[in-house]
Design an enzyme around this catalytic site. Structure first.
Site, PDB file in Angstrom:
ATOM      1  CG  ASP A 220      47.491  34.141  35.818  1.00 28.81           C
ATOM      2  OD1 ASP A 220      47.288  35.357  35.995  1.00 28.81           O
ATOM      3  OD2 ASP A 220      48.620  33.627  35.877  1.00 28.81           O
TER       4      ASP A 220
ATOM      5  CG  ASN B  42      45.787  38.787  43.967  1.00 27.97           C
ATOM      6  OD1 ASN B  42      44.867  38.023  43.719  1.00 27.97           O
ATOM      7  ND2 ASN B  42      46.947  38.704  43.321  1.00 27.97           N
TER       8      ASN B  42
HETATM    9  C1  FPP Z   1      44.171  37.243  37.519  1.00 31.76           C
HETATM   10  O1  FPP Z   1      44.527  37.929  36.348  1.00 31.76           O
HETATM   11  C2  FPP Z   1      42.820  37.609  37.961  1.00 31.76           C
HETATM   12  C3  FPP Z   1      42.486  38.162  39.164  1.00 31.76           C
HETATM   13  C4  FPP Z   1      43.442  38.439  40.244  1.00 31.76           C
HETATM   14  C5  FPP Z   1      41.102  38.577  39.484  1.00 31.76           C
HETATM   15  C6  FPP Z   1      40.083  37.569  39.101  1.00 31.76           C
HETATM   16  C7  FPP Z   1      38.724  38.062  39.418  1.00 31.76           C
HETATM   17  C8  FPP Z   1      37.667  37.880  38.608  1.00 31.76           C
HETATM   18  C9  FPP Z   1      37.755  37.193  37.319  1.00 31.76           C
HETATM   19  C10 FPP Z   1      36.341  38.356  39.046  1.00 31.76           C
HETATM   20  C11 FPP Z   1      35.642  37.208  39.717  1.00 31.76           C
HETATM   21  C12 FPP Z   1      34.381  37.616  40.318  1.00 31.76           C
HETATM   22  C13 FPP Z   1      33.786  36.985  41.366  1.00 31.76           C
HETATM   23  C14 FPP Z   1      32.477  37.408  41.921  1.00 31.76           C
HETATM   24  C15 FPP Z   1      34.409  35.870  42.032  1.00 31.76           C
HETATM   25  P1  FPP Z   1      45.781  38.901  36.424  1.00 31.76           P
HETATM   26  O2  FPP Z   1      45.324  40.255  36.783  1.00 31.76           O
HETATM   27  O3  FPP Z   1      46.807  38.308  37.341  1.00 31.76           O
HETATM   28  O4  FPP Z   1      46.298  38.864  34.937  1.00 31.76           O
HETATM   29  P2  FPP Z   1      47.802  39.046  34.454  1.00 31.76           P
HETATM   30  O5  FPP Z   1      48.575  37.902  35.047  1.00 31.76           O
HETATM   31  O6  FPP Z   1      47.689  38.962  32.970  1.00 31.76           O
HETATM   32  O7  FPP Z   1      48.273  40.364  34.939  1.00 31.76           O
END
Ligand code: FPP
Length: 249
Positions: free
Chosen positions: A27, A75
């Site tokens: 996160d 998501n």
């Molecule tokens: C959460 O941060 C992250 C995600 C929903 C996406 C995670 C995906 C990756 C790191 C890529 C992984 C790649 C593979 C191949 C598995 P957020 O967007 O919720 O952050 P925020 O809470 O600060 O808005």
């Protein structure tokens, strides 16, 4: 063990008391990008390389399984541009990293309902699972379109169908039956769950499997979660007294 790892490894870490399975809720990509004045997608891009580093570190340490929450069933509610970016990112990463995963003995497995994902991504996923299925170096579960409640509903339906067909009887259903019908049936339950960016929630992730898992929450945003931060999480884990609900006299 690689030379680089030996120089970075924390002296406080007990290498014989490591978790066998680490799960991670990655996160804070969006907040990381915002803090730097970058678009959110840059946070995801950076987050993907953090995950790659973590997988390598797990393999070097001998942690057998890493399970990462990449995209939840909730998501889909994000802006369409961000969802599309993530789908394209997953697909490109699989294309780009497959050779290295094969060389590094990574066995990749996707957990979640893959059916609503773009066809080309599904193909790439199936291809990478097929190509790495015999690898034993490190087991890498990636949760995409994953939701724990949905997983349990699907498991119940599949078990009920078997009862209806007379293949098993209702009275034979036990915890093991449920576990065997989850996406994670091939993995032991996680020993340690890490959640970055400070939120104190499970967010519909592995609700059954985390029953006795130690939870570590850090304020660090996912793209900044490096091997030093991981060492800290592992050290905290090693200080826990795991009783699995039993009282120790
Ligand atoms: C959460 O941060 C992250 C995600 C929903 C996406 C995670 C995906 C990756 C790191 C890529 C992984 C790649 C593979 C191949 C598995 P957020 O967007 O919720 O952050 P925020 O809470 O600060 O808005």
């Amino acid at each position: 063990m690689t030379a680089q790892l030996l120089t970075t490894l924390s002296a406080n870490l007990n290498l014989v008391k490591l978790p066998q399975h680490v799960a991670v809720i990655m996160d804070g990509n969006g907040r990381w990008a915002k803090q730097k004045g970058l678009p959110r997608i840059e946070g995801h891009r950076r987050g993907a390389s953090t995950l790659k580093e973590m997988l390598r570190y797990c393999k070097d340490l001998g942690i057998k399984t890493l399970t990462a929450y990449a995209f939840s069933t909730e998501n889909w509610g994000r802006p369409i541009g961000e969802v599309n970016f993530l789908m394209t990112l997953f697909e490109r990463l699989l294309q780009k990293e497959l050779k290295e995963m094969e060389a590094e003995e990574v066995c990749i497995n996707f957990i979640g309902d893959l059916s609503p994902l773009p066809r080309s991504l599904q193909q790439e996923m199936r291809h990478s699972m097929e190509r790495t299925k015999n690898n034993q170096g490190v087991f890498f579960n990636v949760a995409i379109n994953y939701g724990s409640r949905h997983e349990m509903v699907t498991a119940c339906r599949n078990i009920a169908q078997k009862v209806q067909q007379g293949r098993i009887s209702a009275s034979d259903i036990d915890e093991n039956t449920i576990a065997q019908h989850l996406y994670t049936s091939a993995s032991p339950d996680p020993d340690l769950l890490i959640r970055t960016s400070g939120e104190m929630r499970l967010s519909n992730f592995l609700l059954w499997q985390l029953a006795y898992t130690e939870i570590y929450v850090t304020d660090t945003l996912w793209p900044d979660f490096d091997s030093e931060q991981f060492d800290r999480a592992l050290e905290a884990y090693q200080q826990r007294d795991r009783r699995f609900g039993k009282k120790v006299s």
